[in-house]
Design a protein around this motif. Sequence first.
Motif, PDB file in Angstrom:
ATOM      1  N   ASP A 116      59.634  68.807  19.730  1.00  0.00           N
ATOM      2  CA  ASP A 116      58.778  67.724  20.211  1.00  0.00           C
ATOM      3  C   ASP A 116      57.338  68.199  20.385  1.00  0.00           C
ATOM      4  O   ASP A 116      57.077  69.384  20.579  1.00  0.00           O
ATOM      5  N   LEU A 117      56.415  67.248  20.368  1.00  0.00           N
ATOM      6  CA  LEU A 117      55.010  67.564  20.603  1.00  0.00           C
ATOM      7  C   LEU A 117      54.787  68.179  21.975  1.00  0.00           C
ATOM      8  O   LEU A 117      53.809  68.901  22.183  1.00  0.00           O
ATOM      9  N   THR A 118      55.671  67.924  22.917  1.00  0.00           N
ATOM     10  CA  THR A 118      55.534  68.508  24.248  1.00  0.00           C
ATOM     11  C   THR A 118      55.636  70.027  24.211  1.00  0.00           C
ATOM     12  O   THR A 118      55.253  70.693  25.165  1.00  0.00           O
ATOM     13  N   GLU A 119      56.142  70.572  23.118  1.00  0.00           N
ATOM     14  CA  GLU A 119      56.272  72.021  22.969  1.00  0.00           C
ATOM     15  C   GLU A 119      55.110  72.640  22.185  1.00  0.00           C
ATOM     16  O   GLU A 119      55.122  73.832  21.877  1.00  0.00           O
ATOM     17  N   ALA A 120      54.084  71.848  21.883  1.00  0.00           N
ATOM     18  CA  ALA A 120      52.959  72.326  21.068  1.00  0.00           C
ATOM     19  C   ALA A 120      52.204  73.470  21.723  1.00  0.00           C
ATOM     20  O   ALA A 120      51.587  74.286  21.034  1.00  0.00           O
ATOM     21  N   ASP A 121      52.265  73.565  23.054  1.00  0.00           N
ATOM     22  CA  ASP A 121      51.518  74.628  23.729  1.00  0.00           C
ATOM     23  C   ASP A 121      52.107  76.014  23.505  1.00  0.00           C
ATOM     24  O   ASP A 121      51.488  77.008  23.875  1.00  0.00           O
ATOM     25  N   VAL A 122      53.285  76.103  22.893  1.00  0.00           N
ATOM     26  CA  VAL A 122      53.864  77.422  22.609  1.00  0.00           C
ATOM     27  C   VAL A 122      53.949  77.718  21.110  1.00  0.00           C
ATOM     28  O   VAL A 122      54.586  78.671  20.698  1.00  0.00           O
ATOM     29  N   VAL A 123      53.271  76.886  20.297  1.00  0.00           N
ATOM     30  CA  VAL A 123      53.250  77.128  18.854  1.00  0.00           C
ATOM     31  C   VAL A 123      52.567  78.458  18.553  1.00  0.00           C
ATOM     32  O   VAL A 123      53.016  79.239  17.732  1.00  0.00           O
ATOM     33  N   PHE A 124      51.457  78.730  19.258  1.00  0.00           N
ATOM     34  CA  PHE A 124      50.741  79.989  19.098  1.00  0.00           C
ATOM     35  C   PHE A 124      50.858  80.766  20.393  1.00  0.00           C
ATOM     36  O   PHE A 124      50.446  80.301  21.447  1.00  0.00           O
ATOM     37  N   GLU A 125      51.408  81.947  20.298  1.00  0.00           N
ATOM     38  CA  GLU A 125      51.510  82.813  21.464  1.00  0.00           C
ATOM     39  C   GLU A 125      51.051  84.206  21.067  1.00  0.00           C
ATOM     40  O   GLU A 125      51.088  84.582  19.897  1.00  0.00           O
ATOM     41  N   ASN A 126      50.638  84.931  22.062  1.00  0.00           N
ATOM     42  CA  ASN A 126      50.258  86.326  21.861  1.00  0.00           C
ATOM     43  C   ASN A 126      49.122  86.500  20.857  1.00  0.00           C
ATOM     44  O   ASN A 126      49.192  87.334  19.957  1.00  0.00           O
ATOM     45  N   VAL A 127      48.072  85.696  20.994  1.00  0.00           N
ATOM     46  CA  VAL A 127      46.888  85.882  20.152  1.00  0.00           C
ATOM     47  C   VAL A 127      46.209  87.165  20.622  1.00  0.00           C
ATOM     48  O   VAL A 127      45.907  87.330  21.801  1.00  0.00           O
ATOM     49  N   THR A 128      46.020  88.082  19.693  1.00  0.00           N
ATOM     50  CA  THR A 128      45.389  89.358  20.024  1.00  0.00           C
ATOM     51  C   THR A 128      44.230  89.625  19.077  1.00  0.00           C
ATOM     52  O   THR A 128      44.256  89.228  17.913  1.00  0.00           O
ATOM     53  N   ALA A 129      43.220  90.282  19.602  1.00  0.00           N
ATOM     54  CA  ALA A 129      42.083  90.724  18.796  1.00  0.00           C
ATOM     55  C   ALA A 129      41.884  92.206  19.085  1.00  0.00           C
ATOM     56  O   ALA A 129      41.688  92.600  20.232  1.00  0.00           O
ATOM     57  N   GLU A 130      41.986  93.000  18.048  1.00  0.00           N
ATOM     58  CA  GLU A 130      41.770  94.447  18.169  1.00  0.00           C
ATOM     59  C   GLU A 130      40.429  94.757  17.511  1.00  0.00           C
ATOM     60  O   GLU A 130      40.249  94.533  16.311  1.00  0.00           O
TER      61      GLU A 130
ATOM     62  N   SER B 188      48.520  86.543  15.669  1.00  0.00           N
ATOM     63  CA  SER B 188      49.176  85.595  16.569  1.00  0.00           C
ATOM     64  C   SER B 188      50.610  85.407  16.128  1.00  0.00           C
ATOM     65  O   SER B 188      50.907  85.430  14.929  1.00  0.00           O
ATOM     66  N   ASP B 189      51.490  85.216  17.093  1.00  0.00           N
ATOM     67  CA  ASP B 189      52.849  84.784  16.792  1.00  0.00           C
ATOM     68  C   ASP B 189      52.783  83.279  16.584  1.00  0.00           C
ATOM     69  O   ASP B 189      52.146  82.564  17.369  1.00  0.00           O
ATOM     70  N   PHE B 190      53.421  82.787  15.544  1.00  0.00           N
ATOM     71  CA  PHE B 190      53.350  81.372  15.182  1.00  0.00           C
ATOM     72  C   PHE B 190      54.755  80.821  15.028  1.00  0.00           C
ATOM     73  O   PHE B 190      55.579  81.388  14.314  1.00  0.00           O
ATOM     74  N   ASP B 191      55.015  79.722  15.698  1.00  0.00           N
ATOM     75  CA  ASP B 191      56.311  79.041  15.607  1.00  0.00           C
ATOM     76  C   ASP B 191      56.064  77.671  14.981  1.00  0.00           C
ATOM     77  O   ASP B 191      55.483  76.784  15.614  1.00  0.00           O
ATOM     78  N   PRO B 192      56.506  77.448  13.743  1.00  0.00           N
ATOM     79  CA  PRO B 192      56.191  76.196  13.045  1.00  0.00           C
ATOM     80  C   PRO B 192      57.125  75.029  13.363  1.00  0.00           C
ATOM     81  O   PRO B 192      57.066  74.001  12.703  1.00  0.00           O
ATOM     82  N   THR B 193      57.977  75.149  14.375  1.00  0.00           N
ATOM     83  CA  THR B 193      58.951  74.082  14.621  1.00  0.00           C
ATOM     84  C   THR B 193      58.309  72.741  14.955  1.00  0.00           C
ATOM     85  O   THR B 193      58.827  71.700  14.568  1.00  0.00           O
ATOM     86  N   VAL B 194      57.181  72.729  15.651  1.00  0.00           N
ATOM     87  CA  VAL B 194      56.503  71.461  15.942  1.00  0.00           C
ATOM     88  C   VAL B 194      55.935  70.872  14.650  1.00  0.00           C
ATOM     89  O   VAL B 194      56.063  69.681  14.385  1.00  0.00           O
ATOM     90  N   LEU B 195      55.341  71.707  13.810  1.00  0.00           N
ATOM     91  CA  LEU B 195      54.787  71.249  12.534  1.00  0.00           C
ATOM     92  C   LEU B 195      55.834  70.535  11.698  1.00  0.00           C
ATOM     93  O   LEU B 195      55.578  69.493  11.103  1.00  0.00           O
ATOM     94  N   PHE B 196      57.034  71.078  11.653  1.00  0.00           N
ATOM     95  CA  PHE B 196      58.103  70.527  10.817  1.00  0.00           C
ATOM     96  C   PHE B 196      58.971  69.504  11.555  1.00  0.00           C
ATOM     97  O   PHE B 196      60.065  69.178  11.093  1.00  0.00           O
TER      98      PHE B 196
END
Length: 117
Positions: free
Chosen positions: A57-71, A45-53
Amino acid sequence: MGGTDRLEPIEAALSALAACINVGISINAVAHGVDIEHLQTHVRSDFDPTVLFSLADLTEADVVFENVTAEIEIEGADLDEDQIDEWTQRAPVYTLVSLGQDVEMTINAPTPVAGDD
């Protein structure tokens, strides 16, 4: 060992997802008489820690994890990709991370005691 020589929580969550996918496939393969010779799952998964730190804003929490892939690497006789996809979706951790979930939060914090004045 340095400060980065530990399992991060996101790594634990992605490991749980990979393990649960493998279990979901394996259990259903046995139930349907399908022999599996090799099974390995890689989850990323691509992870953006900006909400964590608190840099976002919390309104951006839905883009913290993007592109979750399972091969899924799987080998065996009589394998059907659609059936394997269904078995994957039966894994409980897959359901947890793939569907929108509301988390009921209960916070137990000590009640402040008024000081003796």
